[in-house]
Design an enzyme around this catalytic site. Structure first.
Site, PDB file in Angstrom:
ATOM      1  CG  ASP A 135      41.099   9.131 -15.638  1.00 28.78           C
ATOM      2  OD1 ASP A 135      41.708   8.945 -16.714  1.00 28.78           O
ATOM      3  OD2 ASP A 135      40.065   8.517 -15.337  1.00 28.78           O
ATOM      4  CE1 TYR A 137      33.533  11.281 -18.678  1.00 26.51           C
ATOM      5  CE2 TYR A 137      32.911  13.558 -19.092  1.00 26.51           C
ATOM      6  CZ  TYR A 137      32.572  12.246 -18.873  1.00 26.51           C
ATOM      7  OH  TYR A 137      31.234  11.896 -18.838  1.00 26.51           O
ATOM      8  CG  HIS A 142      33.398   7.917 -21.949  1.00 25.24           C
ATOM      9  ND1 HIS A 142      32.757   6.779 -21.513  1.00 25.24           N
ATOM     10  CD2 HIS A 142      33.795   8.586 -20.831  1.00 25.24           C
ATOM     11  CE1 HIS A 142      32.773   6.757 -20.182  1.00 25.24           C
ATOM     12  NE2 HIS A 142      33.388   7.839 -19.749  1.00 25.24           N
ATOM     13  CD  GLU A 208      36.177   4.967 -16.522  1.00 25.39           C
ATOM     14  OE1 GLU A 208      37.260   5.543 -16.264  1.00 25.39           O
ATOM     15  OE2 GLU A 208      35.060   5.491 -16.336  1.00 25.39           O
ATOM     16  CD  GLU A 210      40.848   6.127 -18.518  1.00 31.72           C
ATOM     17  OE1 GLU A 210      41.768   6.970 -18.463  1.00 31.72           O
ATOM     18  OE2 GLU A 210      39.893   6.102 -17.720  1.00 31.72           O
ATOM     19  CG  ASP A 242      40.091   4.907 -14.184  1.00 32.63           C
ATOM     20  OD1 ASP A 242      40.399   4.575 -13.033  1.00 32.63           O
ATOM     21  OD2 ASP A 242      39.502   5.977 -14.461  1.00 32.63           O
ATOM     22  CD  GLN A 249      31.873   7.083 -11.732  1.00 35.53           C
ATOM     23  OE1 GLN A 249      32.039   5.913 -12.080  1.00 35.53           O
ATOM     24  NE2 GLN A 249      32.136   8.095 -12.541  1.00 35.53           N
ATOM     25  CB  SER A 266      44.093   2.257 -11.810  1.00 38.14           C
ATOM     26  OG  SER A 266      43.246   2.914 -10.896  1.00 38.14           O
ATOM     27  CB  THR A 358      36.087   5.793 -21.015  1.00 35.63           C
ATOM     28  OG1 THR A 358      36.105   5.590 -19.607  1.00 35.63           O
ATOM     29  CG2 THR A 358      35.533   4.573 -21.710  1.00 35.63           C
TER      30      THR A 358
END
Ligand code: MN
Length: 425
Positions: A135, A137, A142, A208, A210, A242, A249, A266, A358
């Protein structure tokens, strides 16, 4: 390269409802199950076509594919591993078979009867067995929003962010297909920093928004995929939710990153839309400043103009649109992501999945997570039934949609949806 299958003038003899995500110019790939068999399939409108039956009738015999066994397997891993040239040949052939001007399939009543099925008469399954999942970022909006909320608004982006596509290795065993219900995760959280942590159901469950790409190629360990060749190793894209437990977290992620907050489920959309189908929707990405290192330098239009929507549907209510974003906002593109993934010699396999991170846009209604939309709980969102949300409630249905469109047609992904069930206590 000219893709005849993208010709806007093509029409299908199979009925395509108005504004369908699946006109004849799409030709996505998926897995459907019926009569106890799971088989590769494509979709035109709301009709699915069993590729194993089309293979039985010899429609793929002259495409230069020696071994037709991938058309009979219950997952697409072998089919995606055929690679770009063969994928294009299969897609062009399917386009021909479903074109109004072509009689090959249309006139073969036996083949039509055996191969074509209404979508609502089959079960649509996970298209590939995902071996490895990364994943990223890669949305600057975001990363900036999250940096502003949790660190320093003046230095929202960490020093590495504009130099490399930040990512982490996720968990593939809990990637599920759209329509699968997910139980709210339980775990450790620390709601009060002055008290010890507590255990229980997450109280800050988030989505999220995505898009993920699925690789077609296999590379050897110790080798790297150059950025200019990276797209040749990508089969296509899916929508990807996601799901993230923000409270779990926040407590667990130091110092190694997300762990149990993101691996409880997910969700992906079931139809893989090929890069060829998305070719007409390429756009330039944002200017990358400072200039990226040579191994990440990708020329040309590497982003895709794909409109994205997220809806939340409370139990017994109609869905409320909570986010409108676009894949074109991504700072780091898919070619750069795959080049970076392999630059150290990491190998890839057919069916691996790579999430974008995201996808937030520049405006508050385009943020791709509840964390940002409700700005850390300070700006509740109104639902159609009058209730409010800062995070996801039990029994909420989360629906993601994605589609590219121009004056001629629309290429979409269908839906990526899931319902959140209560934790078992
Ligand atoms: Mn993510």
């Amino acid at each position: 390269m000219v893709h005849k299958a993208n010709d806007p003038l093509l029409q299908s003899w199979v009925h395509v409802p108005e504004n369908s995500d699946f006109p004849i110019q799409n030709i996505p790939f998926g897995i459907v199950s019926y009569n106890g068999n799971s088989v590769p399939a494509t979709r035109v409108g709301d009709t699915v076509a069993d590729l194993s039956v089309l293979a039985d009738f010899g429609y793929f015999d002259d495409l230069g594919i020696d071994d037709l066994s991938p058309f009979y397997e219950p997952l697409l891993n072998s089919l995606v591993s055929l690679g770009k040239q063969q994928r294009m040949a299969i897609r062009e052939r399917l386009s021909e078979l479903f074109s109004s001007h072509c009689d090959l399939l249309q006139a073969n009543k036996d083949a039509v009867k055996l191969a074509l099925h209404p979508l609502n008469k089959v079960e649509v399954l996970l298209p590939v067995s995902v071996g490895d999942y990364t994943d990223f970022y890669s949305s600057i909006e975001h990363a900036t929003n999250v940096g502003m909320m949790f660190r320093d608004p003046a230095n929202a982006l960490l020093p590495n962010w504009r130099h490399l596509p930040v990512g982490y290795h996720g968990r593939s065993s809990s990637i599920v297909v759209s329509g699968t219900e997910i139980k709210r995760p339980k775990g450790q959280t620390r709601p009060d920093d002055t008290l010890p942590p507590v255990f229980g159901p997450s109280r800050q469950l988030d989505f999220e928004l995505e898009i993920a790409f699925i690789t077609s190629g296999r590379s050897a360990i110790g080798t790297s995929i150059p950025v200019e060749e990276a797209e040749d190793h990508i089969f296509g894209l899916v929508l990807f939710n996601d799901l993230s437990a923000r409270d779990i977290q926040k407590w667990e992620y130091v110092p190694l990153g997300p762990f149990l907050s993101k691996n409880f489920g997910s969700v992906i959309s079931p139809w893989i839309v090929t890069l060829e189908a998305l070719e007409p929707f390429r756009v330039e990405g944002p200017l990358q400043e400072p200039a990226v290192m040579p191994y990440l330098k990708a020329e040309g239009k590497r982003n895709f103009d794909i409109e994205l929507e997220v809806y939340i549907q409370p139990l017994n209510a109609v869905p409320s649109l909570v986010c409108q974003s676009n894949f074109k906002y991504m700072y780091w593109n898919i070619a750069q992501q795959l080049a970076h993934q392999t630059v150290n010699g990491c190998n890839i396999n057919p069916g691996d999945m790579y999430g974008s991170g995201t996808i937030s846009g520049p405006t508050p209604d385009s943020y791709g997570s509840m964390l940002e939309l409700a700005w850390k709980g300070t700006k509740p969102l109104k639902m159609s039934d009058g209730s409010e949300r800062v995070f996801i409630h039990d029994h909420d249905r989360i629906i993601m949609k994605g589609f590219a469109r121009n004056a001629n047609y629309r290429i979409g992904f269908g839906e990526c949806e899931t319902v959140i069930l209560p934790s078992i206590t």
